[in-house]
Write a protein that holds these residues in place. Structure first.
Motif, short mmCIF file in Angstrom:
data_model
loop_
_atom_site.label_atom_id
_atom_site.label_comp_id
_atom_site.label_asym_id
_atom_site.label_seq_id
_atom_site.Cartn_x
_atom_site.Cartn_y
_atom_site.Cartn_z
N LEU A 425 0.88 -1.25 0.18
CA LEU A 425 0.04 -0.10 -0.18
C LEU A 425 1.06 1.37 0.01
CD1 LEU A 425 -2.73 -1.06 2.51
CD2 LEU A 425 -2.74 -1.10 -0.12
N GLN A 429 -3.93 6.65 3.98
CA GLN A 429 -5.43 6.37 4.10
C GLN A 429 -5.84 5.00 3.91
OE1 GLN A 429 -4.16 8.83 2.59
NE2 GLN A 429 -5.19 10.75 2.78
N SER A 430 -4.99 4.32 2.96
CA SER A 430 -5.31 2.87 2.69
C SER A 430 -4.91 2.05 3.65
CB SER A 430 -4.61 2.40 1.34
OG SER A 430 -5.07 3.12 0.37
N LEU A 433 -7.13 2.09 6.76
CA LEU A 433 -8.16 1.19 6.28
C LEU A 433 -7.79 -0.26 6.62
CD1 LEU A 433 -11.05 0.57 5.65
CD2 LEU A 433 -10.10 0.43 3.00
N TYR A 465 -14.47 4.08 2.99
CA TYR A 465 -13.35 4.24 2.31
C TYR A 465 -14.05 4.35 0.86
CZ TYR A 465 -8.90 3.29 -0.13
OH TYR A 465 -7.75 3.56 -0.76
N VAL A 500 -4.18 5.40 -5.92
CA VAL A 500 -5.29 4.94 -5.35
C VAL A 500 -5.72 3.65 -6.10
CG1 VAL A 500 -7.77 5.75 -5.03
CG2 VAL A 500 -5.72 7.62 -4.93
N ASP A 503 -3.79 0.91 -4.40
CA ASP A 503 -4.14 0.52 -3.30
C ASP A 503 -5.67 0.09 -3.15
OD1 ASP A 503 -1.93 1.62 -2.37
OD2 ASP A 503 -2.80 3.18 -1.09
N VAL A 504 -6.47 0.23 -4.04
CA VAL A 504 -7.99 -0.47 -4.28
C VAL A 504 -7.55 -1.76 -4.50
CG1 VAL A 504 -9.94 -0.47 -5.19
CG2 VAL A 504 -8.84 1.70 -4.43
N LEU A 507 -6.21 -3.72 -1.79
CA LEU A 507 -7.10 -4.14 -0.66
C LEU A 507 -8.07 -5.31 -0.96
CD1 LEU A 507 -8.13 -0.39 0.43
CD2 LEU A 507 -6.73 -2.12 1.86
N LEU A 545 -15.40 -2.03 -3.34
CA LEU A 545 -14.16 -1.64 -3.66
C LEU A 545 -14.07 -1.75 -5.15
CD1 LEU A 545 -11.90 -3.10 -1.13
CD2 LEU A 545 -12.70 -0.77 -1.43
#
Length: 725
Positions: A425, A429-430, A433, A465, A500, A503-504, A507, A545
């Motif tokens: 990551l 922010q990620s 989470l 998120y 972003v 990271d998504v 996740l 997500l």
């Protein structure tokens, strides 16, 4: 058809059907049907209306009613004279009535006398039965009283006998069990209806005195057996307690004599040296050792199969009760969820202690009985898990919310990432989470009884998120009324959105893989149905997500397209240049073409896209970005060509009109190349160079629909079907 029509004979002629005679009804009207129990007026009228008109039917029915009324009056008038003369023809009616009344009165008197004798016999019999019942009851009371007297005397002798000389513990316990049996018999003989007798009242005093002596002796013997762990003595004493229905006393003696001193010494010893700590794990450990060594004998005896001692519950009413009382008195702070870490530690230690006590239950039903005991229920109510979860909720959700309300994206270094055990990551922010999601299922956070609440919290974190990402992207377009945490999207570059997306994707992989596996392992004791519901719930969170990925990709395309469109503005100057009459034919492409795809190329060849985007994602972004840029290119070029053609047509008409006014001829064609043709030639050269730049990026221009449309728009008729770059 109903009987009203089916039973009628067929009419002989039309005169028979509509024949009207006041004495005889027509053939289609059968008056006897009116007397039928199943007569239905609606069916009757409905059937006849198929034969005769409604007015005829109504007229005939009224005639029939009038005929019936006349017949009734005729019958009354015909027999009225006989009815009026009836009283005159009856002779000596009173004398006949007197003669008939005499035997009836005589019969009534005989019946009354017989009834009286029967009632007297019934009363006499009932009185005899009552006397017999009273005699039986008195005899029963007397026998019970005498038996009670004998039992009391026997109990007094037995009690007196155990105080004569030194009696061994086991012998004394056997004797006490026998006394208990006799006292149990005594309760049966002390009938409630005999309580008011003077003999019984005097006997009750002796019984009370004997019971006091018996309870004192039983208590002493029971304590002696507990101290010396004498199984035979304990067994006999427990049977004596059970026989006299004195279970609570036995549990209380064991609690106050054996359990209380030890528990008080264990839990309260920290208070003596002034170092009181609200921890229970070590206390429970010592109490478990005490139960295993000092209470094992009594617990095994009370749980012996078919011994009749299952009525005792020393685990709950003696051991657990004393532990709760000691904790409430010495360490009440352990029940406060204000310190979540210590609260959870003590709560789990308490659950483990309860499970340890349940291990001494010989059967599943015994475990159920232990759990429904009032003291056990009270102990569980002391632990306010709901307040604990609320505190954890604010702690976990608050940490994520604080990170997501930052005005900018917070990038982390690789070393920092390694420390946080999240090397893939890139955004703070990620990472927050993922840490929050993992916190929901940490051993030092999760309460198994509130697992459903923590599951819901995990899903809420994922949703928060996703809302943060989508809100930021939407705020970038509107650039107004920005909510906290969305400011970063306004000035974000395409590379920022790459982070972003990366990271998504990480996740999604983490939650779908190890995270769901960890939850399933933790809930392995649950049924397969529950595990399936949990797994589906988390996968639905993963879908939320996945739903933000297309939005992020679209935003990257918009950012790159906005940068490329700036060079397209130079198309305005091409029209003005090409419309000059002395402008030579174009031989090379315009300078602006080189810059159209420069932002896209720089993005795709940059370190961020190469390292953090998959090959499929880069190919997708390449195709859709080129499609969007080419679409705008086509729309702007087509608009300029249309404007140029309109202007050229207008100027040509103006020149022709001027030549006509000047007397000149217009029959000679102008073979010079028009400005519009020059513009198309220039745009075709630009489009060919643009196609070569597309090919350099690894994509065939013919696969882009707007490119083909633009080619047909600017290419000459003989080259429109073949695209060459």
């Amino acid at each position: 058809m109903s009987d009203s029509v089916a039973t009628l004979p067929s009419p002989r002629s039309a005169a028979d059907v509509f024949w009207d005679n006041s004495r005889h009804p027509p053939l289609w009207l059968n008056p006897s049907l009116f007397l039928s129990p199943s007569f239905d007026s609606e069916s009757f009228v409905s059937d006849l209306r198929t034969l005769v008109p409604f007015d005829t039917l109504r007229s005939e029915l009224r005639s029939h009613i009038s005929s019936l009324s006349r017949d009734l009056l005729d019958h009354i008038n015909r027999d009225y004279a006989d009815f009026a003369n009836l009283s005159a023809e009856l002779v000596d009616i009173d004398a006949a009535a007197v003669r008939m009344r005499a035997p009836l009165l005589e019969l009534r008197e005989e019946i009354s006398e017989f009834r009286g004798s029967v009632e007297a016999a019934r009363v006499a019999r009932a009185s005899g039965l009552n006397q017999r019942y009273d005699a039986d009851a008195a005899r029963e009371v007397l026998e019970s009283s005498l038996e009670a007297f004998r039992v009391v005397s026997k109990v007094e002798k037995l009690i007196q006998g155990q105080h004569d000389g030194a009696t061994m513990r086991e012998t004394q316990s056997v004797l006490l069990e026998r006394i208990a049996s006799e006292l149990n018999r005594l309760k049966f003989h002390m009938a409630p209806h005999a309580q008011n007798l003077p003999f019984i009242e005097n006997l009750e005093k002796r019984i009370q005195s004997a019971c006091v002596l018996f309870e004192a002796s039983l208590r002493s013997c029971f304590i002696d057996g507990l101290i010396n762990s004498d199984a035979n003595v304990l067994y006999n004493c427990l049977r004596a307690y059970a026989a006299t229905d004195n279970v609570k006393n036995a549990e209380e003696v064991f609690r106050t004599t054996i359990v209380a001193p030890f528990v008080h010494n264990v839990i309260a010893h920290e208070a003596y040296d002034g170092t009181l700590r609200d921890e229970l794990e070590n206390d429970y450990k010592q109490i478990k050792h005490f139960v295993a060594n000092d209470c094992k004998t009594l617990l095994e005896i009370s749980s012996t199969d078919k011994s009749g001692l299952h009525v005792f519950n020393f685990l709950a009413n003696s051991i657990l009760k004393e532990v709760i009382l000691a904790i409430q008195k010495v360490k009440p702070g352990v029940f406060s969820p204000g310190r979540p870490t210590e609260f959870l530690k003590n709560y789990k230690a308490s659950l483990d202690f309860l499970a340890y006590l349940e291990g001494y239950c010989p059967s599943r039903s015994a475990v159920t009985k232990f759990r429904v005991e009032a003291i056990c229920i009270e102990f569980m109510k002391q632990w306010n898990v709901g307040v604990y979860f609320s505190l954890r909720f604010h702690e976990i959700a608050g940490g994520l919310d604080s990170a997501l309300t930052s005005a900018s994206l917070v990038f982390i270094q690789d070393s920092d990432s390694d420390k946080r055990n999240s090397p893939t990551l890139m955004l703070r922010q990620s990472i927050t989470l993922l840490d929050s999601l993992r916190s929901c299922w940490k051993e030092d956070v999760l309460v198994f009884s509130a697992a459903d609440k923590f599951l819901r919290l995990a899903l809420q974190l994922l949703s928060r998120y996703c809302n943060w990402v989508s809100s930021a992207v939407n705020a970038r377009k509107s650039n107004a009324n920005l909510s906290p945490g969305c400011e970063w999207a306004v000035s974000a570059t395409a590379e920022d959105f790459v982070y972003v997306i990366h990271d998504v994707n990480c996740l999604i992989s983490e939650v779908r893989g190890d995270y769901v596996g960890h939850i399933s392992h933790y809930l392995s004791s649950c049924s397969s149905e529950v595990l399936d519901v949990v797994r589906k719930s988390m996968l639905q969170g993963v879908e939320s997500l996945q739903n933000v990925l297309p939005l992020l990709k679209k935003t990257i395309i918009e950012v790159i397209v906005d940068q490329s469109v700036e060079d397209l503005s130079q198309l305005k100057g091409i029209a003005a240049t090409c419309m000059m009459s002395n402008k030579p034919l174009p031989v090379r492409h315009s300078p602006y073409v080189i810059g159209l795809l420069r932002p896209l190329k720089a993005f795709l060849e940059g370190d961020k896209a190469s390292h953090y985007l998959t090959h499929e994602t880069r190919e997708e972004l390449l195709f859709h970005t080129l499609t969007e840029i080419t679409r705008l290119y086509y729309e702007l070029a087509a608009e300029r060509l249309s404007e140029a053609r309109k202007t050229e047509n207008f100027l040509q008409k103006s020149r022709q009109n001027a030549q006509k006014r000047a007397g000149g001829t217009s029959g000679v064609a102008d073979h010079n190349v028009s400005g519009t043709e020059k513009m198309c030639m220039q745009l075709l050269l630009d489009l060919q160079e643009y196609g070569r730049n597309i090919s350099a990026l690894g994509l065939n221009p013919e696969e882009i629909a707007p490119y083909c449309s633009l080619w047909k728009c600017v290419a000459p008729p003989d080259r429109q079907k073949t695209i060459s770059v």
